[in-house]
Motif scaffolding. Structure first.
Motif, PDB file in Angstrom:
ATOM      1  N   PRO A 359      40.102  42.308  28.817  1.00  0.00           N
ATOM      2  CA  PRO A 359      40.347  41.128  27.965  1.00  0.00           C
ATOM      3  C   PRO A 359      41.689  40.426  28.154  1.00  0.00           C
ATOM      4  O   PRO A 359      42.021  39.551  27.369  1.00  0.00           O
ATOM      5  N   ASP A 360      42.451  40.788  29.175  1.00  0.00           N
ATOM      6  CA  ASP A 360      43.712  40.087  29.421  1.00  0.00           C
ATOM      7  C   ASP A 360      43.919  39.722  30.885  1.00  0.00           C
ATOM      8  O   ASP A 360      44.927  39.118  31.240  1.00  0.00           O
ATOM      9  N   ASP A 361      42.985  40.057  31.761  1.00  0.00           N
ATOM     10  CA  ASP A 361      43.167  39.768  33.182  1.00  0.00           C
ATOM     11  C   ASP A 361      43.205  38.277  33.467  1.00  0.00           C
ATOM     12  O   ASP A 361      43.854  37.835  34.424  1.00  0.00           O
ATOM     13  N   ASP A 362      42.520  37.479  32.656  1.00  0.00           N
ATOM     14  CA  ASP A 362      42.510  36.032  32.880  1.00  0.00           C
ATOM     15  C   ASP A 362      43.914  35.449  32.759  1.00  0.00           C
ATOM     16  O   ASP A 362      44.397  34.742  33.640  1.00  0.00           O
ATOM     17  N   ILE A 363      44.601  35.761  31.682  1.00  0.00           N
ATOM     18  CA  ILE A 363      45.929  35.181  31.442  1.00  0.00           C
ATOM     19  C   ILE A 363      46.991  35.839  32.321  1.00  0.00           C
ATOM     20  O   ILE A 363      47.927  35.182  32.785  1.00  0.00           O
ATOM     21  N   ILE A 364      46.850  37.141  32.596  1.00  0.00           N
ATOM     22  CA  ILE A 364      47.833  37.836  33.430  1.00  0.00           C
ATOM     23  C   ILE A 364      47.741  37.375  34.886  1.00  0.00           C
ATOM     24  O   ILE A 364      48.752  37.083  35.524  1.00  0.00           O
ATOM     25  N   SER A 365      46.539  37.289  35.395  1.00  0.00           N
ATOM     26  CA  SER A 365      46.353  37.077  36.829  1.00  0.00           C
ATOM     27  C   SER A 365      46.312  35.611  37.232  1.00  0.00           C
ATOM     28  O   SER A 365      46.721  35.269  38.336  1.00  0.00           O
ATOM     29  N   TYR A 507      35.786  32.071  39.058  1.00  0.00           N
ATOM     30  CA  TYR A 507      37.010  32.809  39.377  1.00  0.00           C
ATOM     31  C   TYR A 507      36.762  34.268  39.012  1.00  0.00           C
ATOM     32  O   TYR A 507      36.309  34.575  37.901  1.00  0.00           O
ATOM     33  N   ALA A 508      37.030  35.177  39.956  1.00  0.00           N
ATOM     34  CA  ALA A 508      36.753  36.602  39.729  1.00  0.00           C
ATOM     35  C   ALA A 508      37.893  37.436  40.278  1.00  0.00           C
ATOM     36  O   ALA A 508      38.599  37.031  41.210  1.00  0.00           O
ATOM     37  N   ALA A 509      38.067  38.625  39.710  1.00  0.00           N
ATOM     38  CA  ALA A 509      39.142  39.527  40.128  1.00  0.00           C
ATOM     39  C   ALA A 509      38.767  40.221  41.424  1.00  0.00           C
ATOM     40  O   ALA A 509      37.868  41.060  41.448  1.00  0.00           O
ATOM     41  N   GLY A 510      39.448  39.847  42.501  1.00  0.00           N
ATOM     42  CA  GLY A 510      39.236  40.502  43.786  1.00  0.00           C
ATOM     43  C   GLY A 510      40.204  41.632  44.019  1.00  0.00           C
ATOM     44  O   GLY A 510      40.394  42.076  45.148  1.00  0.00           O
ATOM     45  N   ASP A 511      40.811  42.113  42.956  1.00  0.00           N
ATOM     46  CA  ASP A 511      41.809  43.171  43.030  1.00  0.00           C
ATOM     47  C   ASP A 511      41.107  44.524  43.076  1.00  0.00           C
ATOM     48  O   ASP A 511      40.632  45.007  42.056  1.00  0.00           O
ATOM     49  N   LEU A 512      41.054  45.132  44.254  1.00  0.00           N
ATOM     50  CA  LEU A 512      40.378  46.419  44.396  1.00  0.00           C
ATOM     51  C   LEU A 512      41.339  47.590  44.249  1.00  0.00           C
ATOM     52  O   LEU A 512      40.966  48.727  44.485  1.00  0.00           O
ATOM     53  N   HIS A 519      37.843  46.979  37.939  1.00  0.00           N
ATOM     54  CA  HIS A 519      37.812  45.693  38.648  1.00  0.00           C
ATOM     55  C   HIS A 519      36.799  45.720  39.787  1.00  0.00           C
ATOM     56  O   HIS A 519      36.094  44.749  40.023  1.00  0.00           O
ATOM     57  N   LYS A 520      36.740  46.837  40.503  1.00  0.00           N
ATOM     58  CA  LYS A 520      35.823  46.953  41.635  1.00  0.00           C
ATOM     59  C   LYS A 520      34.381  46.871  41.170  1.00  0.00           C
ATOM     60  O   LYS A 520      33.568  46.147  41.761  1.00  0.00           O
ATOM     61  N   VAL A 521      34.048  47.577  40.105  1.00  0.00           N
ATOM     62  CA  VAL A 521      32.676  47.534  39.596  1.00  0.00           C
ATOM     63  C   VAL A 521      32.339  46.137  39.089  1.00  0.00           C
ATOM     64  O   VAL A 521      31.260  45.600  39.360  1.00  0.00           O
ATOM     65  N   CYS A 522      33.278  45.529  38.365  1.00  0.00           N
ATOM     66  CA  CYS A 522      33.044  44.177  37.839  1.00  0.00           C
ATOM     67  C   CYS A 522      32.804  43.175  38.966  1.00  0.00           C
ATOM     68  O   CYS A 522      31.946  42.292  38.858  1.00  0.00           O
ATOM     69  N   LEU A 523      33.556  43.309  40.047  1.00  0.00           N
ATOM     70  CA  LEU A 523      33.390  42.400  41.181  1.00  0.00           C
ATOM     71  C   LEU A 523      32.048  42.631  41.865  1.00  0.00           C
ATOM     72  O   LEU A 523      31.341  41.677  42.229  1.00  0.00           O
ATOM     73  N   ASP A 524      31.667  43.894  42.028  1.00  0.00           N
ATOM     74  CA  ASP A 524      30.372  44.200  42.643  1.00  0.00           C
ATOM     75  C   ASP A 524      29.218  43.626  41.827  1.00  0.00           C
ATOM     76  O   ASP A 524      28.213  43.165  42.386  1.00  0.00           O
ATOM     77  N   ILE A 525      29.363  43.643  40.507  1.00  0.00           N
ATOM     78  CA  ILE A 525      28.321  43.089  39.640  1.00  0.00           C
ATOM     79  C   ILE A 525      28.185  41.588  39.857  1.00  0.00           C
ATOM     80  O   ILE A 525      27.066  41.047  39.945  1.00  0.00           O
ATOM     81  N   ILE A 526      29.317  40.893  39.957  1.00  0.00           N
ATOM     82  CA  ILE A 526      29.282  39.441  40.204  1.00  0.00           C
ATOM     83  C   ILE A 526      28.668  39.155  41.563  1.00  0.00           C
ATOM     84  O   ILE A 526      27.803  38.277  41.701  1.00  0.00           O
ATOM     85  N   PHE A 527      29.099  39.881  42.587  1.00  0.00           N
ATOM     86  CA  PHE A 527      28.569  39.668  43.928  1.00  0.00           C
ATOM     87  C   PHE A 527      27.057  39.877  43.954  1.00  0.00           C
ATOM     88  O   PHE A 527      26.315  39.068  44.524  1.00  0.00           O
ATOM     89  N   TRP A 547      36.119  31.784  43.779  1.00  0.00           N
ATOM     90  CA  TRP A 547      37.516  32.033  44.125  1.00  0.00           C
ATOM     91  C   TRP A 547      37.939  33.391  43.564  1.00  0.00           C
ATOM     92  O   TRP A 547      37.676  33.696  42.405  1.00  0.00           O
ATOM     93  N   LEU A 548      38.585  34.184  44.403  1.00  0.00           N
ATOM     94  CA  LEU A 548      39.025  35.520  44.006  1.00  0.00           C
ATOM     95  C   LEU A 548      40.527  35.531  43.756  1.00  0.00           C
ATOM     96  O   LEU A 548      41.309  35.069  44.597  1.00  0.00           O
ATOM     97  N   TYR A 549      40.907  36.054  42.600  1.00  0.00           N
ATOM     98  CA  TYR A 549      42.324  36.252  42.292  1.00  0.00           C
ATOM     99  C   TYR A 549      42.629  37.740  42.315  1.00  0.00           C
ATOM    100  O   TYR A 549      41.722  38.572  42.260  1.00  0.00           O
ATOM    101  N   LYS A 550      43.880  38.076  42.407  1.00  0.00           N
ATOM    102  CA  LYS A 550      44.293  39.478  42.314  1.00  0.00           C
ATOM    103  C   LYS A 550      44.698  39.794  40.887  1.00  0.00           C
ATOM    104  O   LYS A 550      45.177  38.929  40.162  1.00  0.00           O
TER     105      LYS A 550
END
Length: 633
Positions: A359-365, A507-512, A519-527, A547-550
């Protein structure tokens, strides 16, 4: 010559899964060969996040291919000390959950250092552990992970090459790196029992595994630099049959990846040219346009000059690539035709969907980009993929409920039910053990705290409540650090949201490098969701760019960046205040990994560093930059 700089064999796979399957197949082959000979197979086993997929594959082979462990004798590398064997973080418990409870190994053949051994008898038990290994004929195959500081087992830098099983003190960096397993750093044990380096080196075969970008620097040191006890893993160069098994991200700092032009003939693609020129400019401390033919020749880039011509022309090509990645219009600039712009001008306004694993990756990243998208008139949605409930301290729960009770009292509302919830929570926390997970009620309260902070952040940016989506993906809701794999329900929920929003931009977290894998599971779900939607022919998908952010842990390498969003000092401060809204994550942050800084500090340092690199290369100096890479599906 591709591996000419490497002093130990390295096998590189596309991803963790492929590498883990390889190791599991190698182990299975040795077990079966020993079975055929009527002999026991002695395995040295590791713990932590690295071998989990190896163990999962061994369990699958047992269930589906009949792989038996009846002839296996196991010895584990290490265990925290002191620690109850049934604690959630105990390696005794870990091995049961990951492997032993699912195969037919004889419990008498399982040997793990004991976190409950009396301290005054530790030396005796360690000597007995060594003697037991020797009595079995020694370890046939040993698997290892590698710490960020190069440790193997819990043999920290400086451990003797001749060390044996013993009680050791953990470096603070190791405790911080492993703090994601505990509620906070103060609960991480300061000691551990570990096999020694000499014990490990006596194994007949060794596989060291390393996954993800966080391991890349130490993998390079262990493989390519001199043997030193300050990098314990480098001592494996002296072993007769050791191999490093890594994924491409963990191999990224090896010369064959970092500077492939030094290892032989290569094909000079635009991407590789950009990487070579940027790395050379940064190494020499020169702007891109200042590099000379001599600089190219001295840096091993003579073949590039032969193939592409004068340095100045190559410099210009790379300079334009860097320049064109910078934009103040992440959604595309309306009413403008800019062919080299990272994003399309049309359609305008765009519907943008920001996926935030926690719940904070959007504003942090990507807080600056988040605010800019809204300010420039785009229809911005945010999807919070998980509740983030395990990252709330127990103290914050009682504070939160106490506030609710006080609010009801001053409002003249019956507060008896809330007070009962508070009493229940206080009673639960007072007797909570290290092996105990929170009750469903406590987890729900922690999730509510994070939800409230996320909604407040969106209101701060200007996002209306109807554009805020809380997915609460099921894979996350275990109550422990250990999460489930991606499931069908996770994909279904994500596909439903995507069909509802129909975004032009995602926009998705590409931070593995997230230490516990969310983050990895969340990204795999989007993909997976986007692939299915594309296959099913949803019309909007073909016009949607991803677009992938870290995240908070790392940033893209500058040669990888395809869109860089500059920020002014005022925008940096506005982003900081947005991060501050997440009060439950300030100060002592649970599960913050190996970085002791608060999230706002990490974000500002990372964004400031990116801007500094662009300036060093000869581009405009900005206060900060947020970086993105496009995913093509």
């Amino acid at each position: 010559m591709v591996d000419s700089f490497e002093k130990i064999p390295v096998k590189i796979f596309d991803n963790l899964k492929q590498g883990s399957v390889f190791i599991a197949q190698e182990i299975a082959g040795i077990i079966r060969r020993k079975q055929a000979e009527g002999k026991n197979c002695v395995l040295g086993l590791a713990t932590g996040s690295s071998p989990k997929t190896v163990y999962a594959e061994l369990v699958r082979m047992h269930r589906e291919e009949g792989l038996s462990f009846k002839n296996v004798i196991s010895f584990n590398l290490d265990e925290y000390y002191p620690l109850d064997n049934d604690a959630l973080q105990s390696y005794n418990r870990y091995m049961g959950e990951q492997l032993f409870n699912h195969v037919d190994i004889d419990p008498k053949n399982i040997n793990i250092p004991n976190g409950e051994w009396p301290k005054e008898e530790i030396k005796k038990y360690c000597a007995e552990y060594e003697a037991l290994i020797e009595s079995t004929g020694g370890i046939d195959v040993q698997i290892l992970g590698i710490g960020n500081n190069g440790h193997i087992g819990f043999n920290e830098p400086g451990s003797s090459r001749f060390s044996r099983t013993r009680l050791v003190t953990l470096e603070n960096s190791t405790r911080i790196a492993n703090s994601f397993e505990f509620a906070n750093i103060s609960q991480v044990p300061r000691m551990a029992v570990t096999m020694g380096i000499d014990t490990i080196m006596k194994a007949r075969k060794i596989y060291l595994m390393g996954w993800g970008p966080m391991k890349a620097p130490v993998i390079q040191k262990a493989v390519e630099e001199n043997v030193t006890e300050q990098i314990p893993a480098s001592l494996l160069q002296q072993h007769n049959d050791a191999i490093f098994v890594v994924d491409e991200m963990a191999a990224a700092e090896l010369t064959r990846y970092r500077s492939p032009w030094l290892t032989g003939e290569i094909e000079w693609t635009p991407k590789l040219i950009k990487k070579a020129v940027v790395s050379t400019a940064l190494k020499l401390g020169k702007p891109v346009l200042g590099l000379t033919n001599s600089d190219y020749n001295d840096s091993g880039l003579g073949e590039l000059l032969v193939e592409k011509g004068d340095a100045y022309e190559i410099n210009l090509q790379v300079f334009y690539l860097l320049r064109d990645s910078i934009t103040g219009w992440p959604g595309g600039k309306p009413n403008a035709v800019i062919p080299a712009h990272p994003e399309r001008s049309l359609p305008y306004p765009k519907t943008c969907l920001i996926f935030s694993p926690h719940p904070d990756d959007d504003i942090i990243s990507m807080g600056g980009t988040f605010m800019r998208l809204h300010d420039q008139g785009h229809d911005v949605h945010v999807a919070y993929q998980t509740s983030g409930n395990i990252a709330v301290t127990d103290e914050f729960v009682t504070r939160f409920i106490d506030t609710a009770v006080g609010f009801e009292e001053i409002s003249g509302i019956d507060s008896s039910k809330s007070r009962q919830v508070l009493n229940n929570a206080q009673q639960f926390f007072s007797g909570k053990k290290t092996s105990q997970i929170d009750t469903p009620e406590i987890r729900a309260i922690k999730g509510l705290i994070r939800r409230g902070e996320a909604k407040a952040t969106c209101r701060y940016v200007g996002i209306k409540d109807s554009n805020v989506h809380f997915q609460n993906l099921p894979f996350y809701e275990t109550g422990t650090i250990e999460k489930k794999p991606m499931g069908e329900e996770d994909v279904k929920l994500t596909m439903e949201l995507l069909r509802k929003v129909k975004p032009h931009q995602i926009y998705a977290a590409g931070d593995l490098a997230d230490p516990h894998g969310t983050h990895k599971v969340c990204l795999d779900i989007i993909f997976e969701s986007m692939r299915r939607l594309k296959k099913e022919g949803d019309d909007w998908v073909k016009d949607c760019w991803v677009w992938l952010y870290k995240g908070a842990w790392q940033e893209w390498n500058i040669e990888e960046i395809e869109m860089a969003i500059p920020m002014s000092p005022d925008q940096v401060m506005k982003k900081r205040f947005g991060i501050f809204i997440h009060q439950s994550q300030k100060d002592m942050v649970p599960f913050q990994g190996s970085d002791a800084r608060e999230f706002w500090q990490r974000a500002e340092d990372r964004n400031g560093h990116t801007a500094k690199l662009y300036a060093q290369l000869g581009l405009t100096q900005y206060a900060a930059m947020e970086a993105f890479v496009r995913w093509h599906y």
